[in-house]
Enzyme design. Structure first.
Site, PDB file in Angstrom:
ATOM      1  N   ASP A 100       9.273   2.951  -1.287  1.00 34.55           N
ATOM      2  CA  ASP A 100       8.593   3.876  -0.150  1.00 34.55           C
ATOM      3  C   ASP A 100       8.733   3.130   1.182  1.00 34.55           C
ATOM      4  OD1 ASP A 100       4.613   3.593  -0.010  1.00 34.55           O
ATOM      5  OD2 ASP A 100       6.591   4.553   1.079  1.00 34.55           O
ATOM      6  N   TYR A 143       0.674  -1.088  -0.009  1.00 33.48           N
ATOM      7  CA  TYR A 143       0.253  -0.286  -0.148  1.00 33.48           C
ATOM      8  C   TYR A 143       0.932   1.260  -0.590  1.00 33.48           C
ATOM      9  CZ  TYR A 143      -3.529   3.698   1.697  1.00 33.48           C
ATOM     10  OH  TYR A 143      -3.909   4.758   1.877  1.00 33.48           O
ATOM     11  N   LYS A 174       5.367   9.831   8.230  1.00 32.56           N
ATOM     12  CA  LYS A 174       5.057   9.090   9.440  1.00 32.56           C
ATOM     13  C   LYS A 174       6.580   9.626  10.825  1.00 32.56           C
ATOM     14  CE  LYS A 174       2.552   5.333   8.075  1.00 32.56           C
ATOM     15  NZ  LYS A 174       2.008   5.118   8.372  1.00 32.56           N
TER      16      LYS A 174
HETATM   17  P1  KE4 Z   1      -0.351   8.346   4.957  1.00 29.74           P
HETATM   18  O1  KE4 Z   1      -0.355   8.988   3.520  1.00 29.74           O
HETATM   19  O2  KE4 Z   1      -1.807   7.543   5.349  1.00 29.74           O
HETATM   20  O3  KE4 Z   1       0.619   9.556   5.495  1.00 29.74           O
HETATM   21  O4  KE4 Z   1       0.833   7.257   4.581  1.00 29.74           O
HETATM   22  C1  KE4 Z   1       0.153   6.693   3.026  1.00 29.74           C
HETATM   23  C2  KE4 Z   1       1.345   5.261   3.363  1.00 29.74           C
HETATM   24  C3  KE4 Z   1       2.203   4.970   2.087  1.00 29.74           C
HETATM   25  N1  KE4 Z   1       2.879   4.845   1.687  1.00 29.74           N
HETATM   26  C4  KE4 Z   1       3.640   3.482   2.831  1.00 29.74           C
HETATM   27  C5  KE4 Z   1       4.292   2.499   2.786  1.00 29.74           C
HETATM   28  C6  KE4 Z   1       1.943   3.199   3.844  1.00 29.74           C
HETATM   29  O5  KE4 Z   1       1.731   2.860   5.220  1.00 29.74           O
HETATM   30  C7  KE4 Z   1       1.309   4.356   4.099  1.00 29.74           C
HETATM   31  C8  KE4 Z   1       0.110   4.310   5.825  1.00 29.74           C
HETATM   32  N2  KE4 Z   1       0.556   3.436   6.019  1.00 29.74           N
HETATM   33  C9  KE4 Z   1      -1.533   3.021   6.856  1.00 29.74           C
HETATM   34  C10 KE4 Z   1      -0.971   1.815   7.542  1.00 29.74           C
HETATM   35  N3  KE4 Z   1      -1.250   0.830   6.742  1.00 29.74           N
HETATM   36  C11 KE4 Z   1      -1.670   4.177   7.813  1.00 29.74           C
HETATM   37  C12 KE4 Z   1      -2.628   4.263   8.095  1.00 29.74           C
HETATM   38  C13 KE4 Z   1      -4.248   4.918   7.783  1.00 29.74           C
HETATM   39  O6  KE4 Z   1      -4.266   4.721   6.456  1.00 29.74           O
HETATM   40  O7  KE4 Z   1      -5.423   4.811   8.995  1.00 29.74           O
END
Ligand code: KE4
Length: 427
Positions: free
Chosen positions: A237, A142, A265
Site C-alpha cells: 500500500d 491504515y 495522493k
Molecule cells: P483515502 O481513501 O483517504 O484517499 O486513502 C486511504 C489511505 C490508504 N492507504 C494509506 C497508506 C493511507 O495513508 C491512506 C489515507 N491517509 C490518511 C492520512 N493518515 C488520509 C487523511 C484522512 O484520512 O483524512
C-alpha cells in the site's frame, strides 16, 4: 468568537463533527480546526487571514506545493473540454503508461478515486485470484476504511481479528489477521499455522499512519519470501509513500517487488485520483476480462488525470528527490537540535519527503514503541507551532510532508519557531 470557531459551529450543524474526514476535527490535539481559504506553494491561509507553513500538504498529494503554475495550467487546459465523460480518454492511457514506467512492478493499472477504493479493490482482486479469504494486515497500518481493513488484532495470533469500527460485521473481520509490524517471527508463525488459507498480505512498506515507522529490510524480505512460498498476493500500500519516499516509491528504496501496489495522493496532484496495479496475470482477473468486479463513475476523471499526469511529469526533474530528501532532513535535524538545546526528549526521522516527529528519545521502530511517545507534549508543541504559523499534522500518530516549495528560508523559519515552542515545553 473567532471566525474559525464560528465556521466550526456552523459546520457541525450539517456535517457530522463539522468535517468530511475525522482527523481534520482536531479531536486528538484539541482546539478549533482552522478553516482554510486558499493556499500557495508551502503556505495556506485560514478564514481569519492567518498564514501557515503547511506540513500536511493535503496528507501527501501536494508534493510540488500548492497551486503549482504548471499543474494549474494543465488543469485549466482541459476544463473547457469537459469535466467527465464516463468513457475512455487518451489521457488515461498516458497516465497508465507513466505509472507503469515509473513503478516497474506494475504491468497493468486501474485508476480509481481514492486510496480506500484502491486497497479495497486490490484485496478483492487478490481474494478472487487465489480463491482464498484470509488476509493479513499489520497493527498501526491504515489502508483506508474498507470493512476488511478496519480490524484490530484479536487476543492471540490464531484468533480472528476484531472490528475497530462499529458497523463492521464480525463475519467480515474474522477473515483478517492483524500482526505486529516488523515482527518477522510472528509472521513466520502465522504462515506456518495457516499459510495455505492466506489470500494476501497488505502492508505500508513505509508506515505513515502510526506516525512514520520504517519497515526493516528483513521484515519486507520475509513478507516476499512467505508470500512466494504459500502463493499469497503481496500488496504494497504505497498510497502515502508512493512517489513520496522516492520516484519509484518504497519498493525502489527496499528493492522488493510486490505483486500488487496501491497508489493515491501524489498521482492525483490534489485531485481525487488513486490506482491499483501489478502483475498482468493477476490484473487479468478484473472485469471486464475476469470474474472480479470493480468499477467507478469518476475513475480516470479527465481533470484529476490532468493534474496527476502533470505532477508525475514534474517530479521526474533530475535531482527532485535528492533536493526533497535534503530539505526534509534539514527540517528534522534542525528540530532535533532545537529540542536538544531545550532539553526536551525528542527524536525525528525522515525518508524522502515524509517525516516523523516523536516526543521520545529514540526513533520508534514499532507500533508498541510509538505508543510510548509523550502525546501531551506533542499536543502542546502542535499548538505552540500553530500559534507561530506552522501547521503540523493534528495528531501524534501521523506523518508530515515537505514539498519542493519548502525552501531554506521556510525550513529555517520553522526551526526558529520550534526553538520558542520547545522552550515553552521545557519551562
Ligand atoms: P483515502 O481513501 O483517504 O484517499 O486513502 C486511504 C489511505 C490508504 N492507504 C494509506 C497508506 C493511507 O495513508 C491512506 C489515507 N491517509 C490518511 C492520512 N493518515 C488520509 C487523511 C484522512 O484520512 O483524512
Amino acid at each position: 468568537m473567532s471566525k474559525n470557531q464560528a465556521l466550526f459551529e456552523r459546520a457541525q450543524r450539517t456535517i457530522p463533527g463539522g468535517v468530511n474526514s475525522p482527523v481534520r476535527a482536531f479531536r486528538s490535539v484539541g482546539g478549533t480546526p482552522r478553516f482554510i481559504e486558499r493556499a500557495q506553494g508551502a503556505y495556506f491561509w485560514d478564514a481569519e487571514g492567518k498564514r501557515y507553513i503547511d506540513y500536511i500538504g493535503s496528507w501527501g498529494p501536494m508534493i510540488l506545493g500548492h497551486v503549482h503554475p504548471e499543474v494549474l495550467d494543465a488543469v485549466q487546459r482541459v476544463l473547457a473540454n469537459g469535466f467527465s465523460f464516463g468513457a475512455p480518454t487518451e489521457a488515461e492511457i498516458e497516465i497508465a503508461e507513466e505509472i507503469c514506467k515509473l513503478v516497474p512492478s506494475i504491468e497493468q493499472v486501474r485508476m480509481v478515486s481514492s486510496g480506500t477504493e484502491a486497497t479495497m479493490s486490490a484485496l478483492r482482486l487478490a481474494r478472487g485470484f487465489t480463491d482464498r479469504s484470509r488476509i493479513i494486515k499489520f497493527e498501526g497500518c491504515y489502508h483506508g476504511h474498507a470493512d476488511s481493513l478496519l480490524v484490530k488484532a484479536g487476543s492471540g495470533l490464531l484468533t480472528f481479528g476484531n472490528p475497530t469500527s462499529a458497523g463492521v460485521p464480525a463475519d467480515i473481520a474474522k477473515h483478517t489477521t492483524v500482526l505486529e509490524y516488523n515482527n518477522v517471527e510472528q509472521l513466520n508463525e502465522a504462515f506456518k499455522a495457516f499459510g495455505p488459507e492466506i489470500a494476501s498480505v497488505i502492508v505500508e512498506p513505509v508506515a505513515g499512519n502510526m506516525n512514520l515507522v520504517r519497515a526493516t529490510p528483513e521484515f519486507l524480505d520475509a513478507l516476499r519470501e512467505r508470500c512466494n512460498e504459500y502463493g499469497a498476493v503481496l500488496i504494497f500500500d504505497e498510497v502515502m509513500c508512493g512517489f513520496r519516499v522516492a520516484l519509484g516509491g518504497a519498493q525502489q528504496v527496499y528493492g522488493i517487488k510486490p505483486d500488487l501496489t496501491c497508489l493515491g495522493k501524489v498521482i492525483g496532484g490534489g485531485m481525487p485520483a488513486a490506482a491499483f496495479g501489478g502483475r498482468r496475470d493477476i490484473m487479468a482477473h478484473l472485469a471486464p476480462l475476469g470474474g472480479v468486479y470493480q468499477a467507478g463513475t469518476l475513475s480516470g476523471n479527465p481533470i484529476a488525470v490532468a493534474a496527476g499526469l502533470k505532477t508525475l511529469k514534474l517530479i521526474q526533474r533530475p535531482g527532485f528527490y535528492d533536493d526533497l530528501a535534503k530539505q526534509t532532513r534539514k527540517l528534522v535535524d534542525g528540530l532535533t537540535r532545537a529540542a536538544r538545546d531545550a532539553k526536551v526528549p525528542f527524536s525525528a526521522d525522515s525518508i524522502g519527503g515524509m517525516f516523523g516527529l516523536y516526543f521520545m528519545d529514540q526513533v520508534p521502530g514499532s507500533f508498541a514503541q510509538i505508543q510510548q511517545g509523550d502525546t501531551k507534549r506533542f499536543n502542546a508543541f502542535f499548538h505552540a507551532m500553530l500559534d507561530a504559523g506552522v501547521y503540523f499534522a493534528p495528531s501524534a500518530f501521523e506523518a508530515g510532508f515537505v514539498s519542493s516549495a519548502h525552501d531554506d528560508a521556510i525550513v529555517d523559519a520553522t526551526i526558529d519557531a520550534a526553538r520558542g515552542a520547545f522552550a515553552s515545553l521545557a519551562a
